[in-house]
Design an enzyme around this catalytic site. Structure first.
Site, mmCIF file in Angstrom:
data_model
loop_
_atom_site.group_PDB
_atom_site.id
_atom_site.type_symbol
_atom_site.label_atom_id
_atom_site.label_comp_id
_atom_site.label_asym_id
_atom_site.label_seq_id
_atom_site.Cartn_x
_atom_site.Cartn_y
_atom_site.Cartn_z
ATOM 1 N N GLY A 20 44.491 46.821 34.035
ATOM 2 C CA GLY A 20 45.239 46.348 32.875
ATOM 3 C C GLY A 20 44.768 44.957 32.509
ATOM 4 N N CYS A 21 45.680 44.098 32.149
ATOM 5 C CA CYS A 21 45.376 42.730 31.746
ATOM 6 C C CYS A 21 44.668 41.979 32.882
ATOM 7 C CB CYS A 21 46.674 42.030 31.387
ATOM 8 S SG CYS A 21 46.545 40.259 31.193
ATOM 9 N N PHE A 22 43.501 41.418 32.589
ATOM 10 C CA PHE A 22 42.775 40.721 33.659
ATOM 11 C C PHE A 22 43.448 39.430 34.084
ATOM 12 C CE2 PHE A 22 39.234 39.499 30.355
ATOM 13 C CZ PHE A 22 40.072 38.630 29.695
#
Length: 186
Positions: A20-22
């Site tokens: 998902g979001c890094f």
């Protein structure tokens, strides 16, 4: 010079994790003993040198990911993967919470055959133990070209921890990680 040091250590390995979001993934893995370098960026896409704004459209095919360099004598691939699978939702296709799109997919990009086998084993074990209510949809792929994210994304959580997204999304994940894996903290 850092690359020379890393290459000289026979126990150093690299793996790329897209969860998902890094920003979330980096915030968790930056706190683990045995990880010598972590870099957010983009992997698995079709264009060279993508920019954040391009990846966010979902049209480049890249996933937001982190490149993790770790000492396999200090932390095993299996333990890294266990942390990975239990700190994001590997059962949702192209989605993590409110973040939706192929850039937020769950995918492990391996650099060695052993990493591939270990990833497949961890997935089988998690499914056998019914850790999740739904099947794991995480892809397991050979690493392709990785492009480091722009500077404003580096160490994002630490630099912006008071920001609303960090407070509402990342902080609870970091707390969950610290509670479950206190023994791994630097």
């Amino acid at each position: 010079k850092l690359n020379q040091i890393v290459m000289n250590n026979q126990n150093e390995e690299k793996i790329y994790l897209a969860g998902g979001c890094f920003w979330c993934t980096e915030a968790i893995f930056s706190k683990i003993k045995g990880i010598s370098n972590i870099m957010p960026g983009y992997i698995g896409g079709t264009i060279k040198n993508p920019a954040y704004r391009e990846v966010c459209t979902g049209r480049t095919g890249h996933a937001e990911a982190v490149a993790i360099t770790f000492d396999s004598n200090s932390i095993s691939t299996k333990l890294l993967l266990t942390v990975f699978f239990t700190t994001h939702d590997p059962t949702t296709l192209n989605r993590q919470g409110a973040d939706v799109g192929t850039q937020y997919r769950s995918e492990v990009f391996y650099t060695t055959e052993e990493q591939k086998q270990t990833t497949e084993l961890v997935i089988k074990e998690l499914e056998k133990e019914k850790v999740f209510d739904a099947p794991i949809v995480t892809k397991v792929s050979k690493a392709t070209d990785f492009y480091p994210a722009e500077e404003e994304h580096l160490d994002y959580y630490e630099q912006n921890s008071e920001q609303q997204y960090c407070q509402l999304v990342i902080s609870p994940k970091v707390k969950k990680f610290k509670d479950a894996y206190a023994h791994l903290l630097k």
